[in-house]
Design a protein around this motif. Structure first.
Motif, PDB file in Angstrom:
ATOM      1  N   THR A 236       0.867  -1.202  -0.073  1.00  0.00           N
ATOM      2  CA  THR A 236      -0.033   0.059  -0.072  1.00  0.00           C
ATOM      3  C   THR A 236       0.768   1.377  -0.126  1.00  0.00           C
ATOM      4  OG1 THR A 236      -1.774  -1.251   1.222  1.00  0.00           O
ATOM      5  CG2 THR A 236      -2.036   1.139   1.236  1.00  0.00           C
ATOM      6  N   ARG A 237       1.999   1.144   0.661  1.00  0.00           N
ATOM      7  CA  ARG A 237       2.944   2.539   0.855  1.00  0.00           C
ATOM      8  C   ARG A 237       3.655   2.699  -0.612  1.00  0.00           C
ATOM      9  NH1 ARG A 237       5.001   1.308   5.495  1.00  0.00           N
ATOM     10  NH2 ARG A 237       6.511   0.215   4.864  1.00  0.00           N
ATOM     11  N   ALA A 238       3.960   1.320  -1.055  1.00  0.00           N
ATOM     12  CA  ALA A 238       4.709   1.916  -2.488  1.00  0.00           C
ATOM     13  C   ALA A 238       3.750   2.273  -3.378  1.00  0.00           C
ATOM     14  CB  ALA A 238       5.053   0.418  -3.034  1.00  0.00           C
ATOM     15  N   LEU A 239       2.380   1.894  -3.514  1.00  0.00           N
ATOM     16  CA  LEU A 239       1.612   2.518  -4.280  1.00  0.00           C
ATOM     17  C   LEU A 239       0.900   4.065  -4.063  1.00  0.00           C
ATOM     18  CD1 LEU A 239      -0.661  -0.593  -4.940  1.00  0.00           C
ATOM     19  CD2 LEU A 239       0.896   0.284  -6.328  1.00  0.00           C
ATOM     20  N   LEU A 240       1.052   4.356  -2.735  1.00  0.00           N
ATOM     21  CA  LEU A 240       0.873   5.736  -2.312  1.00  0.00           C
ATOM     22  C   LEU A 240       1.939   6.485  -2.667  1.00  0.00           C
ATOM     23  CD1 LEU A 240      -0.604   5.221   1.294  1.00  0.00           C
ATOM     24  CD2 LEU A 240      -1.941   5.938  -0.977  1.00  0.00           C
ATOM     25  N   ARG A 241       3.236   6.252  -2.774  1.00  0.00           N
ATOM     26  CA  ARG A 241       4.436   6.690  -3.229  1.00  0.00           C
ATOM     27  C   ARG A 241       4.427   6.982  -4.579  1.00  0.00           C
ATOM     28  NH1 ARG A 241       9.396   3.287  -1.282  1.00  0.00           N
ATOM     29  NH2 ARG A 241      10.433   4.825  -2.315  1.00  0.00           N
ATOM     30  N   ALA A 242       3.804   6.058  -5.256  1.00  0.00           N
ATOM     31  CA  ALA A 242       3.825   6.195  -6.780  1.00  0.00           C
ATOM     32  C   ALA A 242       2.622   7.195  -7.013  1.00  0.00           C
ATOM     33  CB  ALA A 242       3.177   4.742  -7.262  1.00  0.00           C
ATOM     34  N   GLY A 243       1.487   7.248  -6.443  1.00  0.00           N
ATOM     35  CA  GLY A 243       0.767   8.332  -6.433  1.00  0.00           C
ATOM     36  C   GLY A 243       1.324   9.692  -6.147  1.00  0.00           C
ATOM     37  N   PRO A 325      -9.752   1.127   5.523  1.00  0.00           N
ATOM     38  CA  PRO A 325      -9.202   2.359   5.820  1.00  0.00           C
ATOM     39  C   PRO A 325      -8.242   2.271   6.804  1.00  0.00           C
ATOM     40  CG  PRO A 325     -11.709   2.592   5.795  1.00  0.00           C
ATOM     41  CD  PRO A 325     -11.477   1.167   5.982  1.00  0.00           C
ATOM     42  N   ASP A 326      -8.144   1.383   7.701  1.00  0.00           N
ATOM     43  CA  ASP A 326      -7.250   1.112   8.725  1.00  0.00           C
ATOM     44  C   ASP A 326      -5.832   0.903   8.259  1.00  0.00           C
ATOM     45  OD1 ASP A 326      -8.296  -1.194   8.209  1.00  0.00           O
ATOM     46  OD2 ASP A 326      -7.223  -2.063   9.739  1.00  0.00           O
ATOM     47  N   LEU A 327      -5.547   0.248   7.131  1.00  0.00           N
ATOM     48  CA  LEU A 327      -4.590  -0.109   6.593  1.00  0.00           C
ATOM     49  C   LEU A 327      -4.044   0.972   5.622  1.00  0.00           C
ATOM     50  CD1 LEU A 327      -5.388  -3.711   5.319  1.00  0.00           C
ATOM     51  CD2 LEU A 327      -4.354  -3.271   7.151  1.00  0.00           C
ATOM     52  N   TRP A 328      -4.862   1.802   5.065  1.00  0.00           N
ATOM     53  CA  TRP A 328      -4.303   2.944   4.419  1.00  0.00           C
ATOM     54  C   TRP A 328      -3.865   3.961   5.336  1.00  0.00           C
ATOM     55  CZ3 TRP A 328      -4.914   8.172   4.570  1.00  0.00           C
ATOM     56  CH2 TRP A 328      -4.596   8.860   3.222  1.00  0.00           C
ATOM     57  N   ARG A 329      -4.386   4.272   6.423  1.00  0.00           N
ATOM     58  CA  ARG A 329      -3.846   5.178   7.443  1.00  0.00           C
ATOM     59  C   ARG A 329      -2.512   4.585   7.934  1.00  0.00           C
ATOM     60  NH1 ARG A 329      -9.478   4.714   9.557  1.00  0.00           N
ATOM     61  NH2 ARG A 329     -10.065   6.968   9.189  1.00  0.00           N
ATOM     62  N   GLU A 330      -2.247   3.340   8.161  1.00  0.00           N
ATOM     63  CA  GLU A 330      -1.147   2.810   8.665  1.00  0.00           C
ATOM     64  C   GLU A 330      -0.005   3.019   7.513  1.00  0.00           C
ATOM     65  OE1 GLU A 330       0.875  -1.512  10.518  1.00  0.00           O
ATOM     66  OE2 GLU A 330      -1.198  -1.111  10.042  1.00  0.00           O
ATOM     67  N   ALA A 331      -0.400   2.708   6.060  1.00  0.00           N
ATOM     68  CA  ALA A 331       0.702   2.904   5.423  1.00  0.00           C
ATOM     69  C   ALA A 331       1.024   4.641   4.995  1.00  0.00           C
ATOM     70  CB  ALA A 331       0.091   2.522   3.951  1.00  0.00           C
ATOM     71  N   ALA A 332      -0.187   5.435   5.088  1.00  0.00           N
ATOM     72  CA  ALA A 332       0.013   6.705   4.593  1.00  0.00           C
ATOM     73  C   ALA A 332       0.918   7.610   5.722  1.00  0.00           C
ATOM     74  CB  ALA A 332      -1.244   7.215   4.440  1.00  0.00           C
ATOM     75  N   ALA A 333       0.496   7.271   7.035  1.00  0.00           N
ATOM     76  CA  ALA A 333       1.304   8.283   8.120  1.00  0.00           C
ATOM     77  C   ALA A 333       2.397   8.397   7.944  1.00  0.00           C
ATOM     78  CB  ALA A 333       0.798   7.738   9.544  1.00  0.00           C
ATOM     79  N   ASP A 338      -2.206  13.511   5.673  1.00  0.00           N
ATOM     80  CA  ASP A 338      -3.221  13.630   6.485  1.00  0.00           C
ATOM     81  C   ASP A 338      -4.191  12.439   6.512  1.00  0.00           C
ATOM     82  OD1 ASP A 338      -1.925  15.800   7.603  1.00  0.00           O
ATOM     83  OD2 ASP A 338      -2.837  16.947   5.618  1.00  0.00           O
ATOM     84  N   CYS A 339      -4.655  11.814   7.795  1.00  0.00           N
ATOM     85  CA  CYS A 339      -5.459  10.840   7.913  1.00  0.00           C
ATOM     86  C   CYS A 339      -6.853  11.379   7.992  1.00  0.00           C
ATOM     87  CB  CYS A 339      -4.732   9.775   8.741  1.00  0.00           C
ATOM     88  SG  CYS A 339      -3.285   9.049   8.316  1.00  0.00           S
ATOM     89  N   PRO A 340      -7.782  11.057   7.306  1.00  0.00           N
ATOM     90  CA  PRO A 340      -9.103  11.264   7.697  1.00  0.00           C
ATOM     91  C   PRO A 340      -9.477  10.600   9.089  1.00  0.00           C
ATOM     92  CG  PRO A 340      -9.085  10.560   5.481  1.00  0.00           C
ATOM     93  CD  PRO A 340      -7.792  10.163   5.923  1.00  0.00           C
ATOM     94  N   LEU A 341     -10.300  11.290   9.907  1.00  0.00           N
ATOM     95  CA  LEU A 341     -10.744  10.820  11.029  1.00  0.00           C
ATOM     96  C   LEU A 341     -11.979   9.997  11.089  1.00  0.00           C
ATOM     97  CD1 LEU A 341     -10.481  14.189  13.439  1.00  0.00           C
ATOM     98  CD2 LEU A 341      -8.800  12.523  12.860  1.00  0.00           C
ATOM     99  N   ALA A 342     -12.759  10.180   9.997  1.00  0.00           N
ATOM    100  CA  ALA A 342     -13.949   9.343   9.884  1.00  0.00           C
ATOM    101  C   ALA A 342     -13.522   8.297   8.437  1.00  0.00           C
ATOM    102  CB  ALA A 342     -15.239  10.195   9.431  1.00  0.00           C
ATOM    103  N   ASP A 343     -14.623   7.234   8.457  1.00  0.00           N
ATOM    104  CA  ASP A 343     -14.491   6.273   7.487  1.00  0.00           C
ATOM    105  C   ASP A 343     -15.360   6.422   6.328  1.00  0.00           C
ATOM    106  OD1 ASP A 343     -12.316   5.210   8.848  1.00  0.00           O
ATOM    107  OD2 ASP A 343     -13.693   3.598   9.683  1.00  0.00           O
ATOM    108  N   ALA A 358      -8.936  15.912   9.712  1.00  0.00           N
ATOM    109  CA  ALA A 358      -8.102  14.626   9.700  1.00  0.00           C
ATOM    110  C   ALA A 358      -7.105  15.017  10.489  1.00  0.00           C
ATOM    111  CB  ALA A 358      -7.562  14.963   8.118  1.00  0.00           C
ATOM    112  N   LYS A 359      -5.898  14.219  10.670  1.00  0.00           N
ATOM    113  CA  LYS A 359      -4.781  14.563  11.405  1.00  0.00           C
ATOM    114  C   LYS A 359      -3.612  14.135  10.453  1.00  0.00           C
ATOM    115  CE  LYS A 359      -4.766  10.162  13.791  1.00  0.00           C
ATOM    116  NZ  LYS A 359      -4.604   9.480  15.358  1.00  0.00           N
ATOM    117  N   PRO A 360      -2.430  15.016  11.009  1.00  0.00           N
ATOM    118  CA  PRO A 360      -2.495  16.101  11.605  1.00  0.00           C
ATOM    119  C   PRO A 360      -3.160  17.364  11.112  1.00  0.00           C
ATOM    120  CG  PRO A 360      -0.365  15.768  10.476  1.00  0.00           C
ATOM    121  CD  PRO A 360      -1.359  14.614  10.119  1.00  0.00           C
TER     122      PRO A 360
END
Length: 379
Positions: A236-243, A325-333, A338-343, A358-360
């Protein structure tokens, strides 16, 4: 290195999967990835089901349809991220376009063109002609839902008054040229390639229908993800970096070059370029890759709306069974996203930029509006 196989369809919105390979993001995340190009969505579905691949670029509704008993089983699939937003276009044949114009100017707004389509359907009925035929790449696909919604906005019955067929996107242009179909909705760059070759004209694209429309997701076999939790986050992190890379304007020519390769999308440079300009396709990891539970519920709501599915299901539970969404947050942080507070969020009703808590930091989102002013709120 963790080994895995990832399948994709030759479309522009497979870009993150292709970019991550081209730029070495998989390797740097400890992944030894083999990419597999597939001609149609059924192949991808079946290979996921039989464990022949571990992950794939897939249509967002596919895992829900399979889990709800619509078509063959895929096994349990999870989606830790979306692979962007928008990217599809609707093309009609030159013959149908001329009949819609009928000597006048074609109204290209969705409501206007739908009214012209309704007029043509009635005219064909009086002339004893068959139904108009539109192609989509998969029955349970955003393309099919978009076309049905568009047709219905003019009071037509999509089930009774239009004929639908399923065709791989790369073959649709030839079927328009040969007069087999009157139009199609597919991912870019195939509508753009058809238009460049004189086989028809693009009537509208995703942003005209929904300004930030969900489309494809990263589908991962749940069994593989559970056996390889750290690798799932790394993927997931590799693909976010690609994004992050793909959404940088300075990388545009390199992005087109990656997509145009024979082993990637294998389409003309000009078609890919036109598609990136006109289909609204965005890879911004901050605004277009979060796996919103509200998107999942919207897709399942469309299945109910069009009579494909009964409403007697726990859609919230199923949405959360697939979208993660939990996995997205773990990879994105760690990437500073910024991680949305709601799903979930309300879909539609936002004609201009707006903020999501979102946070931060809060996330400034682009407009989120459907063409008919509709608003979808999760129950």
């Amino acid at each position: 290195m963790t080994e895995l196989k990832i399948a994709y369809s030759p479309l522009n919105d497979a870009a993150l999967i292709l970019v991550a390979e081209a730029l070495g993001f998989y390797d740097s995340e400890g992944l030894n990835v083999t990419l597999i190009r597939e001609a149609n969505w059924s192949n991808i579905r079946d290979k996921l089901a039989y464990g022949m691949i571990d992950a794939a670029h897939i249509l967002a509704p596919m895992p829900f349809a399979a889990a709800l008993g619509l078509g063959p089983s895929m096994g349990r699939i999870i989606a830790p991220m979306a692979l962007g937003a928008n990217g599809n276009s609707v093309l009609v044949s030159a013959k149908l376009k001329a009949r819609l114009e009928d000597g006048g100017k074609l109204d290209t707004s969705l409501l206007g063109s739908a009214r012209l389509l309704a007029r043509e359907v009635e005219r064909r009925r009086k002339e004893g002609l068959g139904r108009l035929v539109f192609a989509v790449p998969f029955t349970w696909s955003p393309h099919h839902f978009v076309l049905r919604h568009w047709v219905a906005s003019a009071g037509l019955d999509p089930e009774r008054q239009i004929q639908w067929i399923v065709v791989p996107p790369s073959r649709m242009a030839d079927m328009v040229k040969d007069g087999v179909i009157d139009g199609f909705c597919s991912g870019s760059p195939w509508p753009q390639a058809a238009q460049l070759n004189g086989h028809g004209e693009i009537l509208f694209s995703d942003p005209d229908y929904w300004t930030l429309k969900p489309e494809k997701v990263l589908g991962v076999r749940a069994a593989w993800a559970e056996a390889n939790p750290e690798a799932t986050i790394a993927l997931t992190r590799a693909l976010l970096r690609a994004g992050q890379w793909a959404s940088t304007p300075a990388h545009r020519e390199d992005l087109i070059r990656i997509l145009a390769r024979t082993a990637s999308v294998n389409a003309p440079w000009k078609a890919i370029e036109l598609a990136l300009d006109g289909s609204g396709l965005t890879f911004d990891p901050q605004t277009a890759t979060f796996p919103w539970i509200s998107h999942a519920k919207w897709f399942m709501g469309q299945m109910v709306r069009w009579g494909m599915l009964s409403p007697d299901h726990d859609f919230d539970q199923l949405a959360r069974h697939v979208y993660r969404p939990d996995l997205w947050r773990e990879a994105a942080a760690p990437l500073g996203l910024d991680c949305p507070l709601a799903d979930e969020k309300t879909e539609g009703g936002q004609p201009a930029g707006w903020e999501i808590p979102a946070k931060p930091h809060n996330i400034l989102m682009p407009a989120n509006q459907l063409f008919d002013g509709g608003v979808f709120r999760c129950a």
